[in-house]
Design a protein around this motif. Structure first.
Motif, PDB file in Angstrom:
ATOM      1  N   ALA A  82       0.922  -1.192   0.002  1.00 43.94           N
ATOM      2  CA  ALA A  82       0.186   0.021   0.027  1.00 43.94           C
ATOM      3  C   ALA A  82       0.985   1.294  -0.051  1.00 43.94           C
ATOM      4  O   ALA A  82       0.480   2.212  -0.594  1.00 43.94           O
ATOM      5  CB  ALA A  82      -0.879   0.031   1.033  1.00 43.94           C
ATOM      6  N   ALA A  83       1.878   1.370   0.778  1.00 46.91           N
ATOM      7  CA  ALA A  83       3.073   2.290   0.642  1.00 46.91           C
ATOM      8  C   ALA A  83       3.751   2.400  -0.531  1.00 46.91           C
ATOM      9  O   ALA A  83       3.745   3.640  -1.095  1.00 46.91           O
ATOM     10  CB  ALA A  83       3.882   2.079   1.826  1.00 46.91           C
ATOM     11  N   ARG A  84       4.076   1.213  -1.069  1.00 48.76           N
ATOM     12  CA  ARG A  84       4.700   1.612  -2.397  1.00 48.76           C
ATOM     13  C   ARG A  84       3.521   2.242  -3.538  1.00 48.76           C
ATOM     14  O   ARG A  84       3.910   2.881  -4.561  1.00 48.76           O
ATOM     15  CB  ARG A  84       5.128   0.280  -2.776  1.00 48.76           C
ATOM     16  CG  ARG A  84       6.031   0.255  -4.317  1.00 48.76           C
ATOM     17  CD  ARG A  84       6.861   0.877  -4.363  1.00 48.76           C
ATOM     18  NE  ARG A  84       7.632   0.902  -5.625  1.00 48.76           N
ATOM     19  CZ  ARG A  84       7.392   1.766  -6.507  1.00 48.76           C
ATOM     20  NH1 ARG A  84       6.411   2.751  -5.995  1.00 48.76           N
ATOM     21  NH2 ARG A  84       7.961   1.791  -7.699  1.00 48.76           N
ATOM     22  N   LEU A  85       2.445   1.522  -3.365  1.00 50.24           N
ATOM     23  CA  LEU A  85       1.465   1.928  -4.407  1.00 50.24           C
ATOM     24  C   LEU A  85       1.182   3.448  -4.380  1.00 50.24           C
ATOM     25  O   LEU A  85       1.076   4.312  -5.487  1.00 50.24           O
ATOM     26  CB  LEU A  85       0.087   1.262  -4.199  1.00 50.24           C
ATOM     27  CG  LEU A  85      -0.949   1.611  -5.000  1.00 50.24           C
ATOM     28  CD1 LEU A  85      -0.710   1.160  -6.671  1.00 50.24           C
ATOM     29  CD2 LEU A  85      -2.470   0.795  -4.486  1.00 50.24           C
ATOM     30  N   SER A  86       0.952   3.920  -3.255  1.00 49.69           N
ATOM     31  CA  SER A  86       0.785   5.470  -2.994  1.00 49.69           C
ATOM     32  C   SER A  86       2.097   6.067  -3.361  1.00 49.69           C
ATOM     33  O   SER A  86       1.697   7.325  -3.843  1.00 49.69           O
ATOM     34  CB  SER A  86       0.328   5.553  -1.454  1.00 49.69           C
ATOM     35  OG  SER A  86       1.334   5.629  -0.582  1.00 49.69           O
ATOM     36  N   ASP A  87       3.108   5.759  -3.005  1.00 48.33           N
ATOM     37  CA  ASP A  87       4.226   6.563  -3.454  1.00 48.33           C
ATOM     38  C   ASP A  87       4.316   6.599  -4.987  1.00 48.33           C
ATOM     39  O   ASP A  87       4.607   7.637  -5.604  1.00 48.33           O
ATOM     40  CB  ASP A  87       5.608   5.807  -3.099  1.00 48.33           C
ATOM     41  CG  ASP A  87       5.868   6.020  -1.646  1.00 48.33           C
ATOM     42  OD1 ASP A  87       5.281   6.851  -0.970  1.00 48.33           O
ATOM     43  OD2 ASP A  87       6.401   5.206  -0.896  1.00 48.33           O
ATOM     44  N   ALA A  88       3.973   5.433  -5.780  1.00 50.83           N
ATOM     45  CA  ALA A  88       4.235   5.297  -7.213  1.00 50.83           C
ATOM     46  C   ALA A  88       3.074   6.332  -7.606  1.00 50.83           C
ATOM     47  O   ALA A  88       3.250   7.037  -8.856  1.00 50.83           O
ATOM     48  CB  ALA A  88       3.761   3.911  -7.599  1.00 50.83           C
ATOM     49  N   LEU A  89       1.742   6.370  -6.973  1.00 51.22           N
ATOM     50  CA  LEU A  89       0.840   7.346  -7.494  1.00 51.22           C
ATOM     51  C   LEU A  89       1.042   8.630  -7.105  1.00 51.22           C
ATOM     52  O   LEU A  89      -0.013   9.763  -6.998  1.00 51.22           O
ATOM     53  CB  LEU A  89      -0.512   6.854  -7.071  1.00 51.22           C
ATOM     54  CG  LEU A  89      -1.000   5.629  -7.810  1.00 51.22           C
ATOM     55  CD1 LEU A  89      -2.315   4.743  -7.151  1.00 51.22           C
ATOM     56  CD2 LEU A  89      -1.340   5.790  -9.339  1.00 51.22           C
ATOM     57  N   ASP A  90       1.865   9.157  -5.970  1.00 51.80           N
ATOM     58  CA  ASP A  90       2.529  10.306  -5.587  1.00 51.80           C
ATOM     59  C   ASP A  90       1.170  11.030  -4.736  1.00 51.80           C
ATOM     60  O   ASP A  90       0.756  11.992  -4.896  1.00 51.80           O
ATOM     61  CB  ASP A  90       2.634  11.598  -6.685  1.00 51.80           C
ATOM     62  CG  ASP A  90       3.150  12.544  -6.152  1.00 51.80           C
ATOM     63  OD1 ASP A  90       3.863  12.531  -5.087  1.00 51.80           O
ATOM     64  OD2 ASP A  90       3.151  13.922  -6.688  1.00 51.80           O
ATOM     65  N   MET A  91       0.563  10.290  -3.991  1.00 48.31           N
ATOM     66  CA  MET A  91      -0.315  10.388  -2.831  1.00 48.31           C
ATOM     67  C   MET A  91      -0.012   9.867  -1.621  1.00 48.31           C
ATOM     68  O   MET A  91       0.736   9.173  -1.567  1.00 48.31           O
ATOM     69  CB  MET A  91      -1.739   9.966  -3.564  1.00 48.31           C
ATOM     70  CG  MET A  91      -1.761   8.246  -3.540  1.00 48.31           C
ATOM     71  SD  MET A  91      -3.338   7.838  -3.877  1.00 48.31           S
ATOM     72  CE  MET A  91      -3.695   8.718  -5.629  1.00 48.31           C
TER      73      MET A  91
END
Length: 220
Positions: free
Chosen positions: A72-81
């Motif tokens: 979840a943290a990696r996903l949010s980082d990739a989406l810049d959110m």
């Protein structure tokens, strides 16, 4: 009932349901030896549904060796959110191959489709009116491979399975299938599913309900 192992007793498990002997072997030699797929209980509207009424993007991720929180943290980082804009219905084991649902608040479907995250396959399913949460998961389906088991593991698994079904009264207690791995060693693949009691499930309908309350606390 047979007394459990001292380590199990230390955490409150006093007895084993079955008196049958175990099958020996090794668990989780590779992540693929432990597979978990969610039994989904959460539907989505089409991607072209009104973003105002359905601001959440629902996606299904198949992950290899990912802790749920880390992904979840990696996903949010990739989406810049903010990480707070990513939700899920249940955490999964890291040393495994897992398939589970996530929702992303006010996400860009095209940006999600275009992501390239290691050991992760992501499918965008549609839009929902609220984030996915605990209770939206119907259960989990497991496939567990045990390597280098005893020769008569298949018979022992059958006996254990019968005992589990007699104890729990559940026809979905699972089945063990003896086989040989690539090295000729004896293995057992156990397939089962665990369904969450209906009392703790949430209905998978009316996704606009609660949207305003959620959006008022959302972290941008």
């Amino acid at each position: 009932m047979r007394e459990s192992h001292p380590i199990e007793q230390a955490v409150g498990i006093d007895y084993a349901v079955s008196d049958a002997d175990g099958i020996g072997g090794e668990l989780r030699v590779d992540p693929e030896d432990f597979r978990v797929d969610e039994i989904e209980n959460f539907d989505a509207e089409p991607l072209d549904a009104d973003p105002g009424a359905y601001p959440e993007i629902l996606l299904r991720a198949t992950l290899r060796s990912w802790d749920t929180n880390d992904f979840a943290a990696r996903l949010s980082d990739a989406l810049d959110m903010s990480r707070e804009r990513v939700s899920w219905a249940g955490t999964k084991d890291k040393h495994a191959v897992t398939t589970q649902l996530f929702s992303v608040s006010d996400g860009d479907p095209d940006a999600i489709v275009g992501l390239d995250i290691r050991d992760a396959e992501i499918d965008v399913l549609g839009r929902t009116g609220r984030p996915i949460s605990f209770g939206d998961l119907h259960g989990n389906r497991f496939e567990i491979r045990v390597r280098e088991t005893v020769d008569d593991a298949g018979d022992r698994v059958s006996e254990i399975t019968d005992d589990l079904r007699a104890f729990g009264g559940d026809s979905d207690s699972g089945d063990g299938i003896p086989s040989d791995d690539d090295n000729g060693d004896s293995t057992v693949v156990w397939r089962s599913k665990l369904v969450r009691p209906a009392a703790v499930r949430q209905p998978a309908t009316d996704y606009s309900r609660g949207r305003a309350a959620y959006r008022s606390r959302r972290v941008a």
